[in-house]
Design an enzyme around this catalytic site. Structure first.
Site, PDB file in Angstrom:
ATOM      1  N   LYS A 176       6.756  10.578  20.579  1.00 32.77           N
ATOM      2  CA  LYS A 176       6.780  11.457  21.763  1.00 32.77           C
ATOM      3  C   LYS A 176       5.381  11.708  22.288  1.00 32.77           C
ATOM      4  O   LYS A 176       5.182  12.523  23.181  1.00 32.77           O
ATOM      5  CB  LYS A 176       7.427  12.793  21.402  1.00 32.77           C
TER       6      LYS A 176
ATOM      7  N   THR B 206       0.835  -1.204   0.000  1.00 35.32           N
ATOM      8  CA  THR B 206       0.000   0.000   0.000  1.00 35.32           C
ATOM      9  C   THR B 206       0.871   1.256   0.000  1.00 35.32           C
ATOM     10  O   THR B 206       0.667   2.168  -0.807  1.00 35.32           O
ATOM     11  CB  THR B 206      -0.942  -0.019   1.223  1.00 35.32           C
TER      12      THR B 206
ATOM     13  N   HIS C  32     -10.315  -0.840   4.346  1.00 36.94           N
ATOM     14  CA  HIS C  32      -9.119  -0.634   3.514  1.00 36.94           C
ATOM     15  C   HIS C  32      -9.630  -0.326   2.110  1.00 36.94           C
ATOM     16  O   HIS C  32      -9.523  -1.138   1.197  1.00 36.94           O
ATOM     17  CB  HIS C  32      -8.277  -1.916   3.549  1.00 36.94           C
TER      18      HIS C  32
END
Ligand code: CP
Length: 306
Positions: free
Chosen positions: A80, A52, A129
Site C-alpha cells: 500500500k 537466508t 550480504h
C-alpha cells in the site's frame, strides 16, 4: 543499538568470536536450546530468498525463540506504499530483532536508523550480504582449518554479486590472503572495492577472464551466479549468463584439497556432476549458515540488553 549492516560493522576479533560460538553450537547444540526463549525475530523479506530467510528462522527456533515476518512485500502494507522506516518502527513493537532483505542498496541502513531493536542486513540490492559472509568464513574455517594464507578465486558476477563484495572486505583482514578475480569485462568488481579495499590495504590480487588458467592455484573457488535481477538489459544477461560453468573436466586441474563455495542459488555455473565431489562444499555451507546466524542473534540480543 548495535546493528549488522556491513561486514565492517564487526571487528576481526568479533568475527572470530562469532565463528567460535558457531563452532561451539555445532558441537553442543543442547546448551543453546533455551537461550532466546520469549524472544522473537522478524524476517522482513522484500526480495525472494530460500536459504537466508529459512536459516534465520531456523536459527531463532533452535535458540528457543519464535518468528514473525513476511516473505514478500506483496503480503504486507508495503504493497500500500508504506515506507521501510514506518514498517520497521511498526515491527519493532512486536519483535526483539529484525532481519531485512530489500532490493535497494542502503535499505537496511535506513531500517537500522529507524529501529529501536537490532537490525541485520540480509542482503541489500547489489551492495552487501554480511551474514552470507559470516557463513562463508565459518565454512572456510570448517573446511580448511584457517582463514589465513589462502588463495581465493572469486568467479562470475563480481559486479552485482553482493556476497563477493562482503567476502573480499572480510577476508582482506586476514594475513596471507590473495585474490584471483575471475569475471567477464562487463562484470568486474566495483571500483570502490578495488581502490578502497584491495589497493588501500595492499592485498595481492589479479583480475583475469580465465577460470581454466587460474583454477590450479586456488585454495578456495567461490563461484557466483550471474545476477539476472540486477541487469537492465535482458540481452546482456543472456550473453553473459553462461560465462563460467564448472565441470568435472575443469575441476580435474584443481588441487585435491581445494574447496568450492557458492552462496547459492545455483543456476548453471556448477555442473551437478560435481555435487558429490568432496571438494564441493556448497551444501555444507548452507548448513553452517544456521549456526553462524544463531551466534549473531545471541550476540546482538545480548548487547541490546546491556
Ligand atoms: N545465499 C542466499 O542469499 O540465498 P537466498 O537468496 O536463497 O537467501
Amino acid at each position: 543499538m548495535r546493528h549488522l549492516i556491513d561486514i565492517s560493522d564487526l571487528t576481526r576479533d568479533e568475527t572470530n568470536e562469532l565463528i567460535e560460538t558457531a563452532s561451539d553450537i555445532i558441537v553442543n547444540p543442547d546448551n543453546y536450546t533455551n537461550k532466546c526463549s520469549r524472544k522473537k525475530i522478524a524476517t522482513l523479506f522484500y526480495e525472494p530468498s530460500t536459504r537466508t530467510r529459512l536459516s534465520f528462522e531456523s536459527a531463532m527456533l533452535d535458540l528457543g525463540g519464535s518468528v514473525i515476518g513476511f516473505s514478500s512485500a506483496q503480503y504486507s502494507s508495503v504493497s500500500k506504499g508504506e515506507s521501510v522506516a514506518d514498517t520497521v518502527r511498526t515491527v519493532s513493537c512486536f519483535a526483539d530483532i529484525i532481519a531485512i532483505r530489500h532490493p535497494k542498496e542502503g535499505a537496511a541502513l535506513v531500517a537500522a536508523m529507524n529501529s529501536p531493536v537490532p537490525v541485520i542486513n540480509a542482503g541489500d540490492g547489489g551492495h552487501n550480504h554480511p551474514t552470507q559472509t559470516l557463513t562463508d568464513l565459518l565454512t572456510i574455517v570448517r573446511e580448511k582449518g584457517r582463514l589465513t594464507d589462502l588463495t581465493i578465486g572469486c568467479c562470475g558476477d563480481l559486479k552485482f554479486g553482493r556476497t563477493v563484495h562482503s567476502l573480499i572486505t572480510a577476508m582482506a583482514r586476514y594475513s596471507g590472503v590473495r585474490f584471483v578475480l575471475i569475471s567477464p569485462d562487463e562484470l568486474v568488481i566495483p571500483e570502490y572495492l578495488r581502490n578502497g579495499v584491495l589497493k588501500r590495504e595492499n592485498i595481492p590480487y589479479v583480475e583475469t577472464r580465465s577460470l581454466d588458467e587460474s583454477i590450479a592455484e586456488l585454495d578456495i573457488l567461490y563461484m557466483t551466479r550471474v545476477q539476472k535481477e540486477r541487469f537492465f538489459n535482458e540481452a546482456d544477461y543472456v550473453r553473459l549468463k553462461d560465462s563460467y560453468i564448472l565441470t568435472p573436466d575443469k575441476l580435474a586441474h584443481a588441487k585435491s584439497d581445494m574447496r568450492i563455495l557458492h552462496p547459492l542459488p545455483r543456476v548453471n555455473e556448477i555442473s551437478t556432476a560435481i555435487d558429490y565431489d568432496p571438494r564441493a562444499a556448497y551444501f555444507r555451507q548452507v548448513r553452517y549458515g544456521k549456526f553462524i546466524r544463531m551466534a549473531l542473534i545471541l550476540k546482538l540480543l545480548e548487547e541490546a540488553e546491556e
